[in-house]
Write a protein that holds these residues in place. Structure first.
Motif, PDB file in Angstrom:
ATOM      1  N   VAL A  18       0.549  -1.305  -0.007  1.00 56.80           N
ATOM      2  CA  VAL A  18       0.035   0.072   0.146  1.00 56.80           C
ATOM      3  C   VAL A  18       1.031   1.169   0.038  1.00 56.80           C
ATOM      4  N   GLU A  22      -0.662  -6.722  -5.373  1.00 58.90           N
ATOM      5  CA  GLU A  22      -1.615  -6.392  -5.222  1.00 58.90           C
ATOM      6  C   GLU A  22      -2.646  -5.413  -7.219  1.00 58.90           C
ATOM      7  N   GLU A  55      -6.187  -6.922  -8.418  1.00 57.27           N
ATOM      8  CA  GLU A  55      -7.137  -6.469  -8.050  1.00 57.27           C
ATOM      9  C   GLU A  55      -7.569  -6.621  -9.301  1.00 57.27           C
ATOM     10  N   ARG A 107     -10.160  -5.653  -0.872  1.00 56.73           N
ATOM     11  CA  ARG A 107      -9.298  -5.550   0.277  1.00 56.73           C
ATOM     12  C   ARG A 107      -9.428  -5.620   1.710  1.00 56.73           C
ATOM     13  N   VAL A 121      -2.181   3.729   6.178  1.00 59.35           N
ATOM     14  CA  VAL A 121      -2.629   2.942   5.213  1.00 59.35           C
ATOM     15  C   VAL A 121      -4.225   3.918   5.426  1.00 59.35           C
ATOM     16  N   LYS A 122      -4.116   4.811   5.695  1.00 61.18           N
ATOM     17  CA  LYS A 122      -5.478   5.942   6.129  1.00 61.18           C
ATOM     18  C   LYS A 122      -4.379   7.034   5.749  1.00 61.18           C
ATOM     19  N   ARG A 180      -1.717   6.516   3.258  1.00 68.22           N
ATOM     20  CA  ARG A 180      -1.889   7.094   1.601  1.00 68.22           C
ATOM     21  C   ARG A 180      -3.085   7.049   1.062  1.00 68.22           C
ATOM     22  N   ARG A 181      -4.367   6.739   1.544  1.00 69.18           N
ATOM     23  CA  ARG A 181      -5.397   6.253   0.641  1.00 69.18           C
ATOM     24  C   ARG A 181      -6.928   7.486   0.917  1.00 69.18           C
ATOM     25  N   GLU A 182      -6.187   8.573   1.540  1.00 71.09           N
ATOM     26  CA  GLU A 182      -7.094   8.990   1.917  1.00 71.09           C
ATOM     27  C   GLU A 182      -6.852  10.121   2.537  1.00 71.09           C
ATOM     28  N   GLU A 224      -2.354  13.952  -2.378  1.00 71.49           N
ATOM     29  CA  GLU A 224      -0.726  13.226  -2.982  1.00 71.49           C
ATOM     30  C   GLU A 224      -0.013  14.165  -1.940  1.00 71.49           C
ATOM     31  N   TYR A 273       0.728  14.030   1.498  1.00 68.78           N
ATOM     32  CA  TYR A 273       0.854  12.303   2.359  1.00 68.78           C
ATOM     33  C   TYR A 273       2.907  12.010   1.766  1.00 68.78           C
TER      34      TYR A 273
END
Length: 274
Positions: free
Chosen positions: A137, A154, A158, A242, A253-254, A256-258, A261, A264
């Motif tokens: 991730v 991954e 997917e 996932r 993870v949060k 990276r995904r939420e 860019e 992060y």
């Protein structure tokens, strides 16, 4: 008939815990590993068949799948768990070690999947659970090759999930972080100890090592916890892709995904410098 699961890398860690849990829940288990002698304890459990499967040996994959089907009549789920991680500066990694990282973590999963797919398609059902990592991730320094292999896993999983949905087959990804009771960290440390540190990286490596030590200190989960999530992924009857399996990686993870860019990347660069 009881359902059957085939698990790779079942001699230790997540694989052994998952095999034990499925057996306890009444499943038939094809517990595969490079050295079947390491599965003596598993072999004593009801409805557990220990067989040799080396993900770098396609003949052993085909033989293990055939043996499992012959013994139990069918395979209903596959847990692609076998894997290892290289730790260290990319520049110091040999071409051979890089190839091995992908042979085990990516091409091995693909070969096991390919071997089972005709059986699943003939039955119009089946579940693949691919054990990824938080490193699938978010990127981290010092594990660029492991990151690369898990990012590849991954993306493959997917994409494959869309293809196989047309055949009634489900693909899932389980993403653990650090756990307390596997040999994964020991092997990674051993691999790192055999590599040289190129000149100029010494300060960076020392600083990164302190950060990784902090991450290791936050490990609270066990292999049994991860096995529980794998069992959930196989049995929950959904097409969810996932599953984040341990609490320690959820903040990253949060992030990276939420987050954006820019936010992060600024956060990560503050952690590691650059």
């Amino acid at each position: 008939m009881n359902p059957t699961v085939l698990i790779t890398g079942a001699s230790t860690g997540f694989g052994r815990a998952t095999a034990t849990l499925f057996a306890a829940r009444g499943w038939n288990v094809v517990a595969t590993m490079r050295d079947p002698g390491a599965g003596a304890a598993l072999a004593t459990l009801p409805n557990v068949l220990v067989v040799r499967l080396d993900v770098q040996d396609r003949a052993s994959i085909d033989a293990a799948v055939a043996t499992g089907i012959e013994r139990f009549g069918a395979i209903d789920a596959v847990v692609n768990n076998a894997g290892f991680g290289l730790f260290g500066i990319f520049e110091a990694a040999s071409r051979e070690k890089i190839q091995e990282q992908f042979d085990v973590n990516v091409f091995g999963v693909m070969d096991v999947t390919r071997a089972v797919l005709p059986h699943f398609r003939a039955r119009r059902r089946g579940t693949f659970v691919n054990v990824s990592s938080g490193a699938g991730v978010f990127g981290l320094p010092m594990i660029s090759l492991y990151n690369a292999s898990k990012f590849a896993l991954e993306g493959f999983s997917e994409s494959l999930s869309y293809e196989l949905a047309s055949q009634g087959i489900v693909v899932k990804i389980v993403e653990p972080g650090g756990v307390l009771d596997t040999g994964f960290s020991a092997r990674s440390t051993d691999e790192f100890g055999q590599a040289t540190i190129p000149e100029g990286y010494e300060t960076f490596v020392a600083n990164a090592a302190k950060i990784f030590e902090g991450l290791r200190a936050n490990r609270l989960a066990t292999s049994d916890d991860v096995a529980g999530v794998i069992y959930e992924a196989v049995t929950d009857g959904t097409n969810r892709l996932r599953y984040v399996a341990t609490e320690d990686i959820k903040p990253l993870v949060k992030a990276r995904r939420e987050t954006s860019e820019d936010e992060y990347m600024a956060f990560m660069r503050r952690q590691f410098g650059g």
